[in-house]
Design a protein around this motif. Structure first.
Motif, PDB file in Angstrom:
ATOM      1  N   ALA A 162       0.835  -1.209   0.000  1.00  0.00           N
ATOM      2  CA  ALA A 162       0.000   0.000   0.000  1.00  0.00           C
ATOM      3  C   ALA A 162       0.870   1.258   0.000  1.00  0.00           C
ATOM      4  O   ALA A 162       0.589   2.213  -0.742  1.00  0.00           O
ATOM      5  N   PHE A 163       1.929   1.259   0.808  1.00  0.00           N
ATOM      6  CA  PHE A 163       2.821   2.419   0.836  1.00  0.00           C
ATOM      7  C   PHE A 163       3.517   2.611  -0.504  1.00  0.00           C
ATOM      8  O   PHE A 163       3.643   3.736  -0.995  1.00  0.00           O
ATOM      9  N   THR A 164       3.977   1.513  -1.106  1.00  0.00           N
ATOM     10  CA  THR A 164       4.661   1.608  -2.396  1.00  0.00           C
ATOM     11  C   THR A 164       3.718   2.131  -3.468  1.00  0.00           C
ATOM     12  O   THR A 164       4.110   2.966  -4.294  1.00  0.00           O
ATOM     13  N   LEU A 165       2.478   1.676  -3.457  1.00  0.00           N
ATOM     14  CA  LEU A 165       1.501   2.171  -4.432  1.00  0.00           C
ATOM     15  C   LEU A 165       1.213   3.651  -4.206  1.00  0.00           C
ATOM     16  O   LEU A 165       1.188   4.437  -5.161  1.00  0.00           O
ATOM     17  N   LEU A 166       1.018   4.044  -2.967  1.00  0.00           N
ATOM     18  CA  LEU A 166       0.767   5.456  -2.654  1.00  0.00           C
ATOM     19  C   LEU A 166       1.963   6.318  -3.052  1.00  0.00           C
ATOM     20  O   LEU A 166       1.791   7.386  -3.658  1.00  0.00           O
ATOM     21  N   PHE A 167       3.163   5.863  -2.734  1.00  0.00           N
ATOM     22  CA  PHE A 167       4.367   6.599  -3.115  1.00  0.00           C
ATOM     23  C   PHE A 167       4.450   6.760  -4.631  1.00  0.00           C
ATOM     24  O   PHE A 167       4.745   7.843  -5.140  1.00  0.00           O
ATOM     25  N   ALA A 168       4.186   5.686  -5.363  1.00  0.00           N
ATOM     26  CA  ALA A 168       4.265   5.731  -6.819  1.00  0.00           C
ATOM     27  C   ALA A 168       3.227   6.690  -7.403  1.00  0.00           C
ATOM     28  O   ALA A 168       3.527   7.458  -8.318  1.00  0.00           O
ATOM     29  N   VAL A 171       1.793   9.309  -5.930  1.00  0.00           N
ATOM     30  CA  VAL A 171       2.170  10.697  -5.613  1.00  0.00           C
ATOM     31  C   VAL A 171       3.354  11.123  -6.465  1.00  0.00           C
ATOM     32  O   VAL A 171       3.382  12.237  -7.007  1.00  0.00           O
ATOM     33  N   TYR A 172       4.338  10.260  -6.601  1.00  0.00           N
ATOM     34  CA  TYR A 172       5.520  10.584  -7.409  1.00  0.00           C
ATOM     35  C   TYR A 172       5.135  10.802  -8.867  1.00  0.00           C
ATOM     36  O   TYR A 172       5.618  11.743  -9.503  1.00  0.00           O
ATOM     37  N   GLU A 173       4.273   9.963  -9.389  1.00  0.00           N
ATOM     38  CA  GLU A 173       3.839  10.112 -10.780  1.00  0.00           C
ATOM     39  C   GLU A 173       2.996  11.375 -10.966  1.00  0.00           C
ATOM     40  O   GLU A 173       3.035  11.994 -12.023  1.00  0.00           O
ATOM     41  N   TYR A 174       2.249  11.751  -9.954  1.00  0.00           N
ATOM     42  CA  TYR A 174       1.417  12.951 -10.041  1.00  0.00           C
ATOM     43  C   TYR A 174       2.281  14.200 -10.222  1.00  0.00           C
ATOM     44  O   TYR A 174       1.917  15.106 -10.976  1.00  0.00           O
ATOM     45  N   PHE A 175       3.410  14.237  -9.538  1.00  0.00           N
ATOM     46  CA  PHE A 175       4.290  15.399  -9.612  1.00  0.00           C
ATOM     47  C   PHE A 175       5.394  15.246 -10.651  1.00  0.00           C
ATOM     48  O   PHE A 175       6.339  16.032 -10.658  1.00  0.00           O
ATOM     49  N   SER A 176       5.295  14.268 -11.540  1.00  0.00           N
ATOM     50  CA  SER A 176       6.360  14.034 -12.514  1.00  0.00           C
ATOM     51  C   SER A 176       6.058  14.644 -13.880  1.00  0.00           C
ATOM     52  O   SER A 176       6.682  14.259 -14.864  1.00  0.00           O
ATOM     53  N   HIS A 177       5.110  15.560 -13.949  1.00  0.00           N
ATOM     54  CA  HIS A 177       4.795  16.283 -15.187  1.00  0.00           C
ATOM     55  C   HIS A 177       4.406  15.348 -16.330  1.00  0.00           C
ATOM     56  O   HIS A 177       4.927  15.423 -17.435  1.00  0.00           O
ATOM     57  N   ARG A 178       3.503  14.405 -16.024  1.00  0.00           N
ATOM     58  CA  ARG A 178       2.935  13.485 -17.005  1.00  0.00           C
ATOM     59  C   ARG A 178       3.965  12.557 -17.660  1.00  0.00           C
ATOM     60  O   ARG A 178       3.804  12.138 -18.798  1.00  0.00           O
ATOM     61  N   VAL A 179       5.006  12.259 -16.926  1.00  0.00           N
ATOM     62  CA  VAL A 179       5.972  11.262 -17.355  1.00  0.00           C
ATOM     63  C   VAL A 179       5.772  10.060 -16.449  1.00  0.00           C
ATOM     64  O   VAL A 179       5.778  10.183 -15.235  1.00  0.00           O
ATOM     65  N   TYR A 180       5.556   8.881 -17.051  1.00  0.00           N
ATOM     66  CA  TYR A 180       5.210   7.698 -16.272  1.00  0.00           C
ATOM     67  C   TYR A 180       6.238   6.592 -16.477  1.00  0.00           C
ATOM     68  O   TYR A 180       6.929   6.557 -17.494  1.00  0.00           O
ATOM     69  N   SER A 181       6.288   5.703 -15.514  1.00  0.00           N
ATOM     70  CA  SER A 181       7.169   4.550 -15.602  1.00  0.00           C
ATOM     71  C   SER A 181       6.422   3.321 -15.102  1.00  0.00           C
ATOM     72  O   SER A 181       5.855   3.333 -14.001  1.00  0.00           O
ATOM     73  N   GLY A 182       6.451   2.277 -15.894  1.00  0.00           N
ATOM     74  CA  GLY A 182       5.830   1.028 -15.482  1.00  0.00           C
ATOM     75  C   GLY A 182       6.513   0.426 -14.265  1.00  0.00           C
ATOM     76  O   GLY A 182       5.868  -0.193 -13.418  1.00  0.00           O
ATOM     77  N   PHE A 183       7.827   0.601 -14.162  1.00  0.00           N
ATOM     78  CA  PHE A 183       8.547   0.087 -12.996  1.00  0.00           C
ATOM     79  C   PHE A 183       8.061   0.753 -11.718  1.00  0.00           C
ATOM     80  O   PHE A 183       7.958   0.104 -10.677  1.00  0.00           O
ATOM     81  N   MET A 184       7.760   2.036 -11.794  1.00  0.00           N
ATOM     82  CA  MET A 184       7.291   2.753 -10.604  1.00  0.00           C
ATOM     83  C   MET A 184       5.848   2.370 -10.279  1.00  0.00           C
ATOM     84  O   MET A 184       5.524   2.093  -9.127  1.00  0.00           O
ATOM     85  N   LEU A 185       4.993   2.354 -11.295  1.00  0.00           N
ATOM     86  CA  LEU A 185       3.580   2.073 -11.042  1.00  0.00           C
ATOM     87  C   LEU A 185       3.327   0.637 -10.585  1.00  0.00           C
ATOM     88  O   LEU A 185       2.417   0.389  -9.802  1.00  0.00           O
ATOM     89  N   LEU A 186       4.115  -0.301 -11.073  1.00  0.00           N
ATOM     90  CA  LEU A 186       3.882  -1.709 -10.751  1.00  0.00           C
ATOM     91  C   LEU A 186       4.791  -2.234  -9.642  1.00  0.00           C
ATOM     92  O   LEU A 186       4.774  -3.433  -9.353  1.00  0.00           O
ATOM     93  N   ALA A 187       5.545  -1.363  -8.999  1.00  0.00           N
ATOM     94  CA  ALA A 187       6.449  -1.788  -7.921  1.00  0.00           C
ATOM     95  C   ALA A 187       5.673  -2.379  -6.745  1.00  0.00           C
ATOM     96  O   ALA A 187       6.196  -3.230  -6.022  1.00  0.00           O
ATOM     97  N   PHE A 188       4.428  -1.973  -6.559  1.00  0.00           N
ATOM     98  CA  PHE A 188       3.644  -2.487  -5.432  1.00  0.00           C
ATOM     99  C   PHE A 188       3.318  -3.973  -5.586  1.00  0.00           C
ATOM    100  O   PHE A 188       2.992  -4.645  -4.608  1.00  0.00           O
ATOM    101  N   LEU A 189       3.399  -4.496  -6.813  1.00  0.00           N
ATOM    102  CA  LEU A 189       3.096  -5.915  -7.022  1.00  0.00           C
ATOM    103  C   LEU A 189       4.151  -6.831  -6.404  1.00  0.00           C
ATOM    104  O   LEU A 189       3.842  -7.969  -6.059  1.00  0.00           O
ATOM    105  N   ILE A 190       5.369  -6.345  -6.251  1.00  0.00           N
ATOM    106  CA  ILE A 190       6.429  -7.180  -5.668  1.00  0.00           C
ATOM    107  C   ILE A 190       6.114  -7.521  -4.218  1.00  0.00           C
ATOM    108  O   ILE A 190       6.097  -8.703  -3.859  1.00  0.00           O
TER     109      ILE A 190
END
Length: 129
Positions: A15-21, A23-42
Motif C-alpha cells: 500500500a505504501f509503495t503504491l501510494l508513493f508511486a 504521488v511521485y507520478e502525479y508530480f512528474s509532469h505526465r511522465v510515467y514509468s511502469g517500474f514505478m507504477l507496478l512496484a507495489f506488485l512485488i
C-alpha cells in the motif's frame, strides 16, 4: 513473528509503495514509468500472498527466521530496485548500478527459498520418527 503479521506487513508495504508511486507520478509532469507504477506488485504477490498461504500450514512446516529474513530482504531489494528504476525512467537517464538490485534481490529470495527447502527436507523427517 507469525505468518499473519508478516502478511500484514507486506500488505502495508504494498500500500505504501503504491501510494508513493501515485504521488511521485502525479508530480512528474505526465511522465510515467511502469517500474514505478507496478512496484507495489512485488510486496503484494511476493510477500503478502505467500505469507497468507504459509499461515495455513502447521507451525512445524512454516519457514524459520533465517529463510524469512533472507527472503524478505530479497523482496525489499527488488521493490527498491523497481522504484529506483522508475525514478531513473522518469528522469530519462540510466545507471549501471540498477542491476545490483535485481541480482542481489533475486539471489536473496532464491537463497531464502533454498534454506527453507533444505530445512524442511532435513528437519521434517526427524520429526516423524
Amino acid at each position: 513473528m507469525t505468518m499473519k503479521i508478516a502478511r500484514n506487513r507486506w500488505l502495508w508495504a504494498a500500500a505504501f509503495t503504491l501510494l508513493f508511486a501515485l504521488v511521485y507520478e502525479y508530480f512528474s509532469h505526465r511522465v510515467y514509468s511502469g517500474f514505478m507504477l507496478l512496484a507495489f506488485l512485488i510486496p503484494l504477490l511476493g510477500g503478502a500472498l505467500p505469507y497468507a498461504l504459509l499461515a495455513r500450514l502447521p507451525r512445524r512446516m512454516q519457514p524459520g527466521i533465517l529463510s524469512r529474513c533472507l527472503y524478505d530482504s530479497g523482496l525489499a531489494a527488488l521493490t527498491a530496485g523497481s522504484v529506483f528504476r522508475g525514478v531513473l525512467d522518469i528522469y530519462g537517464t540510466t545507471n549501471r548500478l540498477e542491476a545490483v538490485y535485481w541480482i542481489c534481490g533475486t539471489a536473496l529470495c532464491l537463497f531464502g527459498l533454498a534454506v527453507y527447502g533444505f530445512c524442511r527436507a532435513v528437519m521434517l523427517p526427524q520429526n516423524r520418527a
